[in-house]
Design a protein around this motif. Structure first.
Motif, PDB file in Angstrom:
ATOM      1  N   ILE A  98       0.842  -1.201   0.000  1.00  0.00           N
ATOM      2  CA  ILE A  98       0.000   0.000   0.000  1.00  0.00           C
ATOM      3  C   ILE A  98       0.876   1.248   0.000  1.00  0.00           C
ATOM      4  CG2 ILE A  98      -1.766   1.286   1.263  1.00  0.00           C
ATOM      5  CD1 ILE A  98      -2.741  -1.373   2.408  1.00  0.00           C
ATOM      6  N   LEU A  99       0.659   2.128  -0.990  1.00  0.00           N
ATOM      7  CA  LEU A  99       1.406   3.384  -1.132  1.00  0.00           C
ATOM      8  C   LEU A  99       0.414   4.539  -0.972  1.00  0.00           C
ATOM      9  CD1 LEU A  99       3.536   2.479  -4.300  1.00  0.00           C
ATOM     10  CD2 LEU A  99       4.114   2.097  -1.894  1.00  0.00           C
ATOM     11  N   PRO A 100       0.228   5.063   0.231  1.00  0.00           N
ATOM     12  CA  PRO A 100      -0.805   6.082   0.443  1.00  0.00           C
ATOM     13  C   PRO A 100      -0.423   7.437  -0.143  1.00  0.00           C
ATOM     14  CG  PRO A 100      -0.131   4.999   2.498  1.00  0.00           C
ATOM     15  CD  PRO A 100       0.895   4.677   1.472  1.00  0.00           C
ATOM     16  N   VAL A 101      -1.419   8.118  -0.691  1.00  0.00           N
ATOM     17  CA  VAL A 101      -1.314   9.513  -1.092  1.00  0.00           C
ATOM     18  C   VAL A 101      -2.403  10.255  -0.330  1.00  0.00           C
ATOM     19  CG1 VAL A 101      -1.485  11.180  -2.970  1.00  0.00           C
ATOM     20  CG2 VAL A 101      -0.435   8.939  -3.382  1.00  0.00           C
ATOM     21  N   VAL A 102      -2.027  11.224   0.496  1.00  0.00           N
ATOM     22  CA  VAL A 102      -2.968  11.930   1.355  1.00  0.00           C
ATOM     23  C   VAL A 102      -3.397  13.237   0.701  1.00  0.00           C
ATOM     24  CG1 VAL A 102      -3.276  13.029   3.609  1.00  0.00           C
ATOM     25  CG2 VAL A 102      -2.023  10.876   3.429  1.00  0.00           C
ATOM     26  N   ILE A 103      -4.711  13.469   0.629  1.00  0.00           N
ATOM     27  CA  ILE A 103      -5.267  14.685   0.038  1.00  0.00           C
ATOM     28  C   ILE A 103      -5.888  15.520   1.151  1.00  0.00           C
ATOM     29  CG2 ILE A 103      -6.938  15.628  -1.597  1.00  0.00           C
ATOM     30  CD1 ILE A 103      -6.697  13.086  -3.216  1.00  0.00           C
ATOM     31  N   GLY A 104      -5.282  16.680   1.464  1.00  0.00           N
ATOM     32  CA  GLY A 104      -5.816  17.567   2.485  1.00  0.00           C
ATOM     33  C   GLY A 104      -5.493  17.091   3.888  1.00  0.00           C
ATOM     34  N   ASP A 105      -6.147  17.732   4.868  1.00  0.00           N
ATOM     35  CA  ASP A 105      -5.956  17.374   6.277  1.00  0.00           C
ATOM     36  C   ASP A 105      -6.950  16.287   6.646  1.00  0.00           C
ATOM     37  OD1 ASP A 105      -3.933  19.232   6.666  1.00  0.00           O
ATOM     38  OD2 ASP A 105      -5.367  20.839   7.096  1.00  0.00           O
ATOM     39  N   LYS A 121       2.164  13.421  -0.039  1.00  0.00           N
ATOM     40  CA  LYS A 121       1.103  14.399   0.129  1.00  0.00           C
ATOM     41  C   LYS A 121       0.755  15.005  -1.225  1.00  0.00           C
ATOM     42  CE  LYS A 121      -0.210  17.738   3.641  1.00  0.00           C
ATOM     43  NZ  LYS A 121       0.269  18.524   4.808  1.00  0.00           N
ATOM     44  N   ALA A 122      -0.531  14.954  -1.588  1.00  0.00           N
ATOM     45  CA  ALA A 122      -0.957  15.412  -2.907  1.00  0.00           C
ATOM     46  C   ALA A 122      -0.648  16.883  -3.130  1.00  0.00           C
ATOM     47  CB  ALA A 122      -2.455  15.153  -3.091  1.00  0.00           C
ATOM     48  N   GLU A 123      -0.808  17.707  -2.085  1.00  0.00           N
ATOM     49  CA  GLU A 123      -0.594  19.150  -2.262  1.00  0.00           C
ATOM     50  C   GLU A 123       0.865  19.484  -2.558  1.00  0.00           C
ATOM     51  OE1 GLU A 123      -0.088  20.969   2.192  1.00  0.00           O
ATOM     52  OE2 GLU A 123      -2.085  20.218   1.655  1.00  0.00           O
ATOM     53  N   ASP A 124       1.763  18.563  -2.290  1.00  0.00           N
ATOM     54  CA  ASP A 124       3.184  18.782  -2.585  1.00  0.00           C
ATOM     55  C   ASP A 124       3.587  18.267  -3.959  1.00  0.00           C
ATOM     56  OD1 ASP A 124       3.474  19.883  -0.069  1.00  0.00           O
ATOM     57  OD2 ASP A 124       4.155  18.008   0.855  1.00  0.00           O
ATOM     58  N   SER A 126       2.355  17.821  -8.140  1.00  0.00           N
ATOM     59  CA  SER A 126       1.462  17.891  -9.289  1.00  0.00           C
ATOM     60  C   SER A 126       1.249  16.470  -9.798  1.00  0.00           C
ATOM     61  CB  SER A 126       2.087  18.751 -10.390  1.00  0.00           C
ATOM     62  OG  SER A 126       3.232  18.094 -10.927  1.00  0.00           O
ATOM     63  N   PRO A 127       0.238  16.238 -10.632  1.00  0.00           N
ATOM     64  CA  PRO A 127       0.080  14.890 -11.190  1.00  0.00           C
ATOM     65  C   PRO A 127       1.342  14.371 -11.871  1.00  0.00           C
ATOM     66  CG  PRO A 127      -1.916  16.141 -11.575  1.00  0.00           C
ATOM     67  CD  PRO A 127      -0.920  17.109 -10.988  1.00  0.00           C
ATOM     68  N   ALA A 128       2.048  15.245 -12.571  1.00  0.00           N
ATOM     69  CA  ALA A 128       3.278  14.819 -13.254  1.00  0.00           C
ATOM     70  C   ALA A 128       4.358  14.435 -12.246  1.00  0.00           C
ATOM     71  CB  ALA A 128       3.780  15.933 -14.173  1.00  0.00           C
ATOM     72  N   GLN A 129       4.479  15.221 -11.162  1.00  0.00           N
ATOM     73  CA  GLN A 129       5.484  14.914 -10.138  1.00  0.00           C
ATOM     74  C   GLN A 129       5.142  13.625  -9.406  1.00  0.00           C
ATOM     75  OE1 GLN A 129       5.089  18.627  -8.035  1.00  0.00           O
ATOM     76  NE2 GLN A 129       6.977  19.471  -8.923  1.00  0.00           N
ATOM     77  N   LEU A 130       3.857  13.435  -9.124  1.00  0.00           N
ATOM     78  CA  LEU A 130       3.444  12.211  -8.434  1.00  0.00           C
ATOM     79  C   LEU A 130       3.688  10.996  -9.322  1.00  0.00           C
ATOM     80  CD1 LEU A 130       2.214  10.973  -5.911  1.00  0.00           C
ATOM     81  CD2 LEU A 130      -0.057  11.374  -6.876  1.00  0.00           C
ATOM     82  N   ALA A 131       3.436  11.129 -10.616  1.00  0.00           N
ATOM     83  CA  ALA A 131       3.691  10.026 -11.544  1.00  0.00           C
ATOM     84  C   ALA A 131       5.171   9.660 -11.559  1.00  0.00           C
ATOM     85  CB  ALA A 131       3.221  10.408 -12.946  1.00  0.00           C
ATOM     86  N   GLN A 132       6.039  10.648 -11.466  1.00  0.00           N
ATOM     87  CA  GLN A 132       7.478  10.369 -11.421  1.00  0.00           C
ATOM     88  C   GLN A 132       7.839   9.593 -10.156  1.00  0.00           C
ATOM     89  OE1 GLN A 132       9.853  10.677 -13.548  1.00  0.00           O
ATOM     90  NE2 GLN A 132       9.010  12.053 -15.116  1.00  0.00           N
ATOM     91  N   LYS A 146       7.503  11.532   3.689  1.00  0.00           N
ATOM     92  CA  LYS A 146       7.223  12.003   5.044  1.00  0.00           C
ATOM     93  C   LYS A 146       6.414  10.968   5.806  1.00  0.00           C
ATOM     94  CE  LYS A 146       7.207  16.776   3.434  1.00  0.00           C
ATOM     95  NZ  LYS A 146       6.408  18.009   3.256  1.00  0.00           N
ATOM     96  N   ASN A 147       6.214  11.261   7.089  1.00  0.00           N
ATOM     97  CA  ASN A 147       5.495  10.305   7.933  1.00  0.00           C
ATOM     98  C   ASN A 147       4.064  10.746   8.156  1.00  0.00           C
ATOM     99  OD1 ASN A 147       4.644   8.951  10.561  1.00  0.00           O
ATOM    100  ND2 ASN A 147       6.592   7.954  10.111  1.00  0.00           N
ATOM    101  N   VAL A 148       3.142   9.793   8.091  1.00  0.00           N
ATOM    102  CA  VAL A 148       1.717  10.096   8.239  1.00  0.00           C
ATOM    103  C   VAL A 148       1.374  10.598   9.639  1.00  0.00           C
ATOM    104  CG1 VAL A 148       0.957   7.821   9.009  1.00  0.00           C
ATOM    105  CG2 VAL A 148      -0.573   9.233   7.616  1.00  0.00           C
TER     106      VAL A 148
END
Length: 303
Positions: A98-105, A121-124, A126-132, A146-148
């Motif tokens: 499981i690779l979590p991506v957190v959106i918002g608080d 963290k999604a806010e950190d 962009s879609p292109a950066q997350l894909a990389q 980072k840590n959840v």
């Protein structure tokens, strides 16, 4: 069939964030990654049980499971069911699935995502950066995220109202519970073979049928289906296989437990769980299956 995964990544998300997730998916595909994504499979699932198809995808068919965890994510029955299916696979593989991506608080329940689980963290991104980042993970080029715990601690500093989510649907939850019970029986019944009992389980979108036999005679029979006292309940009927058998032995109605912050079931028990089990019990679907299974074992032990 090959046991090799078909997909690199499986995406799970609440519909409110489809635009971000879909943009990330397109960027991933540009990088050569193969994504398990619900809209791409709508034709293949046509006429099939889509919950079962999703569970298959969020399991052995993928290398990694990516939940886009938002405030809405665990409030909806389908993403929640997808996450639970992925947790089983994560346990089977010893973690790292499981690779979590957190959106918002988000206040993430500890039983869903332990504090030691790392996230992006999604806010950190962009879609292109997350894909990389996903390409690096799939190819083995990783670096520590980072840590959840930071997100959880921040979300817990302010008291939030305990209310039923506006998008909670007892009818959707009813379908999730029916399919969950069917899946659990399918996994548990074969274990009875070692004790000399033969079990069969049939699961459809409308009914779960459980039969346990010994020497060709049925010793336990349970049918689970929507209906009974209202169209928002599940009915449980024992001994439907017998002439003159049947009748309702319990009902379960989904509701949202604001104290627990999760859906539960209000159980009206007549004899499914034993004559002394009580009426009006409140259980999670996991607790209900355990109670039914324990009662099943008690009954066949007396045969």
């Amino acid at each position: 069939m090959s046991n090799e995964p078909i997909y690199d990544l499986a995406f799970s998300f609440a519909g409110e964030h489809r635009d971000y997730v879909e943009a990330t998916k397109l960027e991933c595909e540009q990088l050569g990654l193969k994504i398990f994504y619900d809209k791409d499979l709508s034709n293949e699932w046509w006429g099939n049980n889509y919950i079962r198809e999703q569970r298959t995808g969020y399991g052995r068919q993928t290398r990694y499971f990516v939940p886009f965890i938002s405030v809405e994510y665990f409030e909806k029955p389908i993403p929640r069911d997808e996450f639970e299916a992925a947790m089983w696979t994560d346990v089977e593989r010893g973690g790292g699935y499981i690779l979590p991506v957190v959106i918002g608080d988000v206040q993430i329940p500890e039983d869903r995502l332990p504090r030691h689980r790392h996230y992006l963290k999604a806010e950190d991104h962009s879609p292109a950066q997350l894909a990389q980042e996903m390409r690096r993970k799939v190819s083995g080029e990783t670096h520590p995220p980072k840590n959840v715990a930071d997100v959880v601690a921040g979300a817990m500093t302010l008291r939030m109202p305990k209310v039923v989510p506006q998008n909670f649907s007892k009818y959707q939850e009813l379908e999730v519970v029916l399919q969950y019970l069917g899946q659990q029986f399918q996994q548990a019944i074969p274990q009875l073979h070692a004790s000399g009992f033969i079990g069969t389980v049939r699961v459809s979108s409308e009914r779960v049928v459980v039969r346990v036999e010994r020497s060709g005679s049925a010793v336990y029979a349970l049918d689970i289906y929507p209906g009974g006292i209202s169209d928002g309940t599940l009915a449980f009927a024992l001994d439907q296989h017998r002439a003159g058998g049947g009748g309702m032995h319990a009902f379960a109605e989904p509701f949202y437990d604001v104290e627990a912050g999760a859906p539960k079931l209000n159980i009206t028990n007549f004899s499914l769980l034993g004559m002394n089990a009580g009426v009006g019990q409140k259980m999670s679907k996991e607790e209900l299956f355990t109670a039914i299974w324990d009662r099943l074992i008690e009954q066949i032990e007396r045969r």
